[in-house]
Design a protein around this motif. Sequence first.
Motif, PDB file in Angstrom:
ATOM      1  N   THR A  13     104.931  28.849 -65.683  1.00  0.00           N
ATOM      2  CA  THR A  13     106.260  28.087 -66.106  1.00  0.00           C
ATOM      3  C   THR A  13     106.497  27.108 -65.552  1.00  0.00           C
ATOM      4  O   THR A  13     106.814  26.943 -64.232  1.00  0.00           O
ATOM      5  N   ILE A  14     105.972  25.849 -66.256  1.00  0.00           N
ATOM      6  CA  ILE A  14     106.304  24.393 -65.879  1.00  0.00           C
ATOM      7  C   ILE A  14     107.489  24.244 -65.166  1.00  0.00           C
ATOM      8  O   ILE A  14     107.580  23.389 -64.043  1.00  0.00           O
ATOM      9  N   GLU A  15     108.670  24.715 -65.756  1.00  0.00           N
ATOM     10  CA  GLU A  15     109.795  24.424 -65.367  1.00  0.00           C
ATOM     11  C   GLU A  15     110.216  24.926 -63.788  1.00  0.00           C
ATOM     12  O   GLU A  15     111.141  24.282 -63.175  1.00  0.00           O
ATOM     13  N   LEU A  16     109.509  25.870 -63.444  1.00  0.00           N
ATOM     14  CA  LEU A  16     109.502  26.355 -62.433  1.00  0.00           C
ATOM     15  C   LEU A  16     108.680  25.933 -61.030  1.00  0.00           C
ATOM     16  O   LEU A  16     109.296  26.112 -59.814  1.00  0.00           O
ATOM     17  N   CYS A  17     107.919  25.059 -61.604  1.00  0.00           N
ATOM     18  CA  CYS A  17     107.060  24.487 -60.414  1.00  0.00           C
ATOM     19  C   CYS A  17     107.879  23.407 -59.570  1.00  0.00           C
ATOM     20  O   CYS A  17     108.397  22.739 -60.057  1.00  0.00           O
ATOM     21  N   LYS A  18     107.523  23.513 -58.308  1.00  0.00           N
ATOM     22  CA  LYS A  18     108.188  22.442 -57.289  1.00  0.00           C
ATOM     23  C   LYS A  18     107.175  21.782 -56.628  1.00  0.00           C
ATOM     24  O   LYS A  18     107.465  20.844 -55.769  1.00  0.00           O
ATOM     25  N   GLY A  19     105.974  21.799 -57.220  1.00  0.00           N
ATOM     26  CA  GLY A  19     104.709  20.811 -56.738  1.00  0.00           C
ATOM     27  C   GLY A  19     104.474  21.127 -55.244  1.00  0.00           C
ATOM     28  O   GLY A  19     103.815  20.203 -54.653  1.00  0.00           O
ATOM     29  N   CYS A  20     104.391  22.163 -54.771  1.00  0.00           N
ATOM     30  CA  CYS A  20     103.939  22.482 -53.330  1.00  0.00           C
ATOM     31  C   CYS A  20     102.532  22.647 -53.335  1.00  0.00           C
ATOM     32  O   CYS A  20     102.116  22.115 -52.241  1.00  0.00           O
ATOM     33  N   ARG A  21     101.884  23.014 -54.312  1.00  0.00           N
ATOM     34  CA  ARG A  21     100.534  22.993 -54.722  1.00  0.00           C
ATOM     35  C   ARG A  21      99.475  23.930 -53.492  1.00  0.00           C
ATOM     36  O   ARG A  21      98.516  23.694 -53.448  1.00  0.00           O
ATOM     37  N   LEU A  22     100.345  24.940 -53.019  1.00  0.00           N
ATOM     38  CA  LEU A  22      99.722  25.895 -52.468  1.00  0.00           C
ATOM     39  C   LEU A  22      98.798  26.700 -53.353  1.00  0.00           C
ATOM     40  O   LEU A  22      97.524  27.003 -52.740  1.00  0.00           O
ATOM     41  N   CYS A  23      98.922  26.797 -54.603  1.00  0.00           N
ATOM     42  CA  CYS A  23      98.063  27.258 -55.474  1.00  0.00           C
ATOM     43  C   CYS A  23      96.628  26.644 -55.923  1.00  0.00           C
ATOM     44  O   CYS A  23      95.660  27.216 -55.753  1.00  0.00           O
ATOM     45  N   LEU A  28      87.851  27.960 -66.346  1.00  0.00           N
ATOM     46  CA  LEU A  28      87.497  28.319 -65.118  1.00  0.00           C
ATOM     47  C   LEU A  28      88.076  29.402 -64.338  1.00  0.00           C
ATOM     48  O   LEU A  28      87.629  30.100 -63.730  1.00  0.00           O
ATOM     49  N   CYS A  29      89.315  29.824 -65.058  1.00  0.00           N
ATOM     50  CA  CYS A  29      90.230  30.600 -64.576  1.00  0.00           C
ATOM     51  C   CYS A  29      89.783  32.146 -64.735  1.00  0.00           C
ATOM     52  O   CYS A  29      89.251  32.552 -65.665  1.00  0.00           O
ATOM     53  N   ILE A  30      89.584  32.925 -63.439  1.00  0.00           N
ATOM     54  CA  ILE A  30      89.062  34.324 -63.574  1.00  0.00           C
ATOM     55  C   ILE A  30      90.195  35.236 -63.440  1.00  0.00           C
ATOM     56  O   ILE A  30      89.687  36.402 -63.373  1.00  0.00           O
ATOM     57  N   GLY A  31      91.542  34.931 -63.333  1.00  0.00           N
ATOM     58  CA  GLY A  31      92.357  35.736 -63.556  1.00  0.00           C
ATOM     59  C   GLY A  31      92.634  36.550 -62.154  1.00  0.00           C
ATOM     60  O   GLY A  31      93.086  37.796 -62.103  1.00  0.00           O
ATOM     61  N   CYS A  32      92.145  36.052 -60.815  1.00  0.00           N
ATOM     62  CA  CYS A  32      92.127  36.584 -59.571  1.00  0.00           C
ATOM     63  C   CYS A  32      93.379  36.911 -58.964  1.00  0.00           C
ATOM     64  O   CYS A  32      93.875  37.938 -58.253  1.00  0.00           O
ATOM     65  N   GLY A  33      94.503  36.124 -59.451  1.00  0.00           N
ATOM     66  CA  GLY A  33      95.715  36.389 -58.973  1.00  0.00           C
ATOM     67  C   GLY A  33      96.119  35.669 -57.641  1.00  0.00           C
ATOM     68  O   GLY A  33      97.431  35.784 -57.205  1.00  0.00           O
ATOM     69  N   MET A  34      95.158  34.867 -57.308  1.00  0.00           N
ATOM     70  CA  MET A  34      95.357  34.229 -55.935  1.00  0.00           C
ATOM     71  C   MET A  34      96.588  33.216 -55.945  1.00  0.00           C
ATOM     72  O   MET A  34      97.693  32.955 -55.265  1.00  0.00           O
ATOM     73  N   CYS A  35      96.759  32.486 -57.367  1.00  0.00           N
ATOM     74  CA  CYS A  35      97.947  31.851 -57.420  1.00  0.00           C
ATOM     75  C   CYS A  35      99.300  32.274 -57.246  1.00  0.00           C
ATOM     76  O   CYS A  35     100.444  32.062 -56.812  1.00  0.00           O
ATOM     77  N   TYR A  36      99.152  33.573 -58.155  1.00  0.00           N
ATOM     78  CA  TYR A  36     100.266  34.326 -58.223  1.00  0.00           C
ATOM     79  C   TYR A  36     100.797  35.056 -56.819  1.00  0.00           C
ATOM     80  O   TYR A  36     102.191  34.922 -56.554  1.00  0.00           O
ATOM     81  N   LYS A  37     100.014  35.108 -55.891  1.00  0.00           N
ATOM     82  CA  LYS A  37     100.285  35.647 -54.746  1.00  0.00           C
ATOM     83  C   LYS A  37     100.625  34.623 -53.504  1.00  0.00           C
ATOM     84  O   LYS A  37     101.710  35.039 -52.872  1.00  0.00           O
ATOM     85  N   VAL A  38     100.217  33.466 -53.653  1.00  0.00           N
ATOM     86  CA  VAL A  38     100.758  32.517 -52.895  1.00  0.00           C
ATOM     87  C   VAL A  38     101.805  31.598 -53.328  1.00  0.00           C
ATOM     88  O   VAL A  38     102.705  30.758 -52.728  1.00  0.00           O
TER      89      VAL A  38
END
Length: 65
Positions: free
Chosen positions: A7-17, A46-56
């Motif tokens: 959801t682009i509107e929620l992104c604050k650009g921290c780039r942890l993902c 490229l996305c494999i759906g691992c969820g790392m982005c979701y977790k961080v």
Amino acid sequence: MAKARLTIELCKGCRLCVGNCPKQAIIPLEQVNKKGYEIITVDEELCIGCGMCYKVCPDYVFTIE
């Protein structure tokens, strides 16, 4: 196969993902959202759906579908 959605509107650009994606499927863009934060996008090929982005993500930008 599961994929990350964001959801682009929620992104604050921290780039942890970006740094935590094992497949480098999250790409920073030179665009800003409505709040003025730099945003990212997900390369679905490229996305494999691992969820790392979701977790961080501290802002709950991602869902895994």
